[in-house]
Design a protein around this motif. Structure first.
Motif, PDB file in Angstrom:
ATOM      1  N   SER A   1       0.824  -1.201   0.000  1.00 40.59           N
ATOM      2  CA  SER A   1       0.000   0.000   0.000  1.00 40.59           C
ATOM      3  C   SER A   1       0.865   1.262   0.000  1.00 40.59           C
ATOM      4  O   SER A   1       0.587   2.222  -0.723  1.00 40.59           O
ATOM      5  N   TRP A   2       1.899   1.256   0.810  1.00 36.97           N
ATOM      6  CA  TRP A   2       2.812   2.395   0.864  1.00 36.97           C
ATOM      7  C   TRP A   2       3.437   2.627  -0.509  1.00 36.97           C
ATOM      8  O   TRP A   2       3.528   3.765  -0.985  1.00 36.97           O
ATOM      9  N   ASN A   3       3.842   1.559  -1.170  1.00 36.14           N
ATOM     10  CA  ASN A   3       4.447   1.684  -2.499  1.00 36.14           C
ATOM     11  C   ASN A   3       3.425   2.098  -3.556  1.00 36.14           C
ATOM     12  O   ASN A   3       3.751   2.846  -4.479  1.00 36.14           O
ATOM     13  N   MET A   4       2.192   1.650  -3.417  1.00 37.18           N
ATOM     14  CA  MET A   4       1.134   2.124  -4.322  1.00 37.18           C
ATOM     15  C   MET A   4       0.970   3.638  -4.153  1.00 37.18           C
ATOM     16  O   MET A   4       0.824   4.365  -5.139  1.00 37.18           O
ATOM     17  N   GLY A   5       1.027   4.107  -2.910  1.00 30.55           N
ATOM     18  CA  GLY A   5       0.934   5.541  -2.646  1.00 30.55           C
ATOM     19  C   GLY A   5       2.066   6.321  -3.287  1.00 30.55           C
ATOM     20  O   GLY A   5       1.860   7.429  -3.799  1.00 30.55           O
ATOM     21  N   LYS A   6       3.271   5.749  -3.271  1.00 32.60           N
ATOM     22  CA  LYS A   6       4.411   6.416  -3.905  1.00 32.60           C
ATOM     23  C   LYS A   6       4.195   6.542  -5.408  1.00 32.60           C
ATOM     24  O   LYS A   6       4.483   7.591  -5.999  1.00 32.60           O
ATOM     25  N   ILE A   7       3.669   5.501  -6.024  1.00 30.64           N
ATOM     26  CA  ILE A   7       3.416   5.561  -7.465  1.00 30.64           C
ATOM     27  C   ILE A   7       2.324   6.586  -7.757  1.00 30.64           C
ATOM     28  O   ILE A   7       2.451   7.407  -8.672  1.00 30.64           O
TER      29      ILE A   7
ATOM     30  N   GLY B   1      -4.638  -1.698  -8.970  1.00 31.97           N
ATOM     31  CA  GLY B   1      -5.668  -1.226  -8.043  1.00 31.97           C
ATOM     32  C   GLY B   1      -6.986  -1.966  -8.219  1.00 31.97           C
ATOM     33  O   GLY B   1      -7.652  -2.313  -7.233  1.00 31.97           O
ATOM     34  N   LYS B   2      -7.342  -2.233  -9.460  1.00 27.03           N
ATOM     35  CA  LYS B   2      -8.577  -2.973  -9.743  1.00 27.03           C
ATOM     36  C   LYS B   2      -8.503  -4.375  -9.147  1.00 27.03           C
ATOM     37  O   LYS B   2      -9.477  -4.879  -8.585  1.00 27.03           O
ATOM     38  N   ASN B   3      -7.339  -4.993  -9.222  1.00 22.67           N
ATOM     39  CA  ASN B   3      -7.168  -6.336  -8.657  1.00 22.67           C
ATOM     40  C   ASN B   3      -7.150  -6.317  -7.137  1.00 22.67           C
ATOM     41  O   ASN B   3      -7.674  -7.237  -6.503  1.00 22.67           O
ATOM     42  N   CYS B   4      -6.593  -5.292  -6.536  1.00 23.72           N
ATOM     43  CA  CYS B   4      -6.658  -5.144  -5.076  1.00 23.72           C
ATOM     44  C   CYS B   4      -8.121  -5.054  -4.649  1.00 23.72           C
ATOM     45  O   CYS B   4      -8.559  -5.731  -3.716  1.00 23.72           O
ATOM     46  N   LYS B   5      -8.858  -4.206  -5.345  1.00 23.56           N
ATOM     47  CA  LYS B   5     -10.267  -3.970  -5.021  1.00 23.56           C
ATOM     48  C   LYS B   5     -11.092  -5.246  -5.167  1.00 23.56           C
ATOM     49  O   LYS B   5     -11.991  -5.507  -4.364  1.00 23.56           O
ATOM     50  N   ALA B   6     -10.779  -6.070  -6.158  1.00 28.21           N
ATOM     51  CA  ALA B   6     -11.533  -7.315  -6.360  1.00 28.21           C
ATOM     52  C   ALA B   6     -11.470  -8.196  -5.119  1.00 28.21           C
ATOM     53  O   ALA B   6     -12.478  -8.776  -4.705  1.00 28.21           O
ATOM     54  N   CYS B   7     -10.311  -8.274  -4.513  1.00 23.49           N
ATOM     55  CA  CYS B   7     -10.165  -9.087  -3.298  1.00 23.49           C
ATOM     56  C   CYS B   7     -10.802  -8.379  -2.101  1.00 23.49           C
ATOM     57  O   CYS B   7     -11.520  -8.997  -1.317  1.00 23.49           O
TER      58      CYS B   7
END
Length: 154
Positions: free
Chosen positions: A42-48, A140-146
């Protein structure tokens, strides 16, 4: 034929090692470790996201995308062993019980997530911010699916 046998052997070996790894880690530690992995992703997603919304730094995006892919491919499935479906003492979990009984769908979601994370890392290496934005959206779409199906609300 030899490749099929080799792949089957490697599959059995990987499953055995995953089972062995989860058996050696206490259930409460499995929960802590998987939560740490997801927090780091999540932290790395935030950096991107920050890079996509502001000044784009290719090296930061590459590092973050590689970290996400690394964790996605680290065998985190081994951290969902027996007894990790509910809180243990003060170690809480937000995973729904269905996660542990819906193996085929969970496996598909995990494979899709891993593929998206790997694609993000590949695309990030190109330095193409528009392509990264698209690949980032897929992760993000795949994170949300789970999350939508298997994560309890706070």
């Amino acid at each position: 034929m030899k490749k099929s046998i080799a792949r089957a052997t490697l599959g059995v070996l990987a499953l055995s090692l995953t089972t062995l790894a989860s058996a050696q880690v206490k259930p409460e530690d499995q929960i802590r470790y998987r939560q740490a992995g997801y927090s780091f992703m999540s932290w790395n997603m935030g950096k991107i996201k920050t890079n996509l919304e502001g000044s784009y730094n290719k090296d930061q995006v590459i590092a973050a995308a590689n970290a996400i892919a690394g964790i996605a491919n680290s065998g985190m499935g081994a951290l969902y062993g027996p007894g990790t479906d509910k809180a243990i003492g003060n170690v809480k979990t937000r995973v729904k019980p269905e996660f542990f009984t819906d193996g085929d769908n969970v496996g598909k979601i995990a494979r899709d997530f891993n593929a998206a994370a790997n694609e993000l890392a590949k695309v990030a290496a190109s330095g193409d911010a528009a392509a990264v934005k698209t690949a980032f959206g897929e992760v993000g779409k795949n994170c949300k699916a789970c999350h939508d199906k298997y994560r309890l609300e706070d």
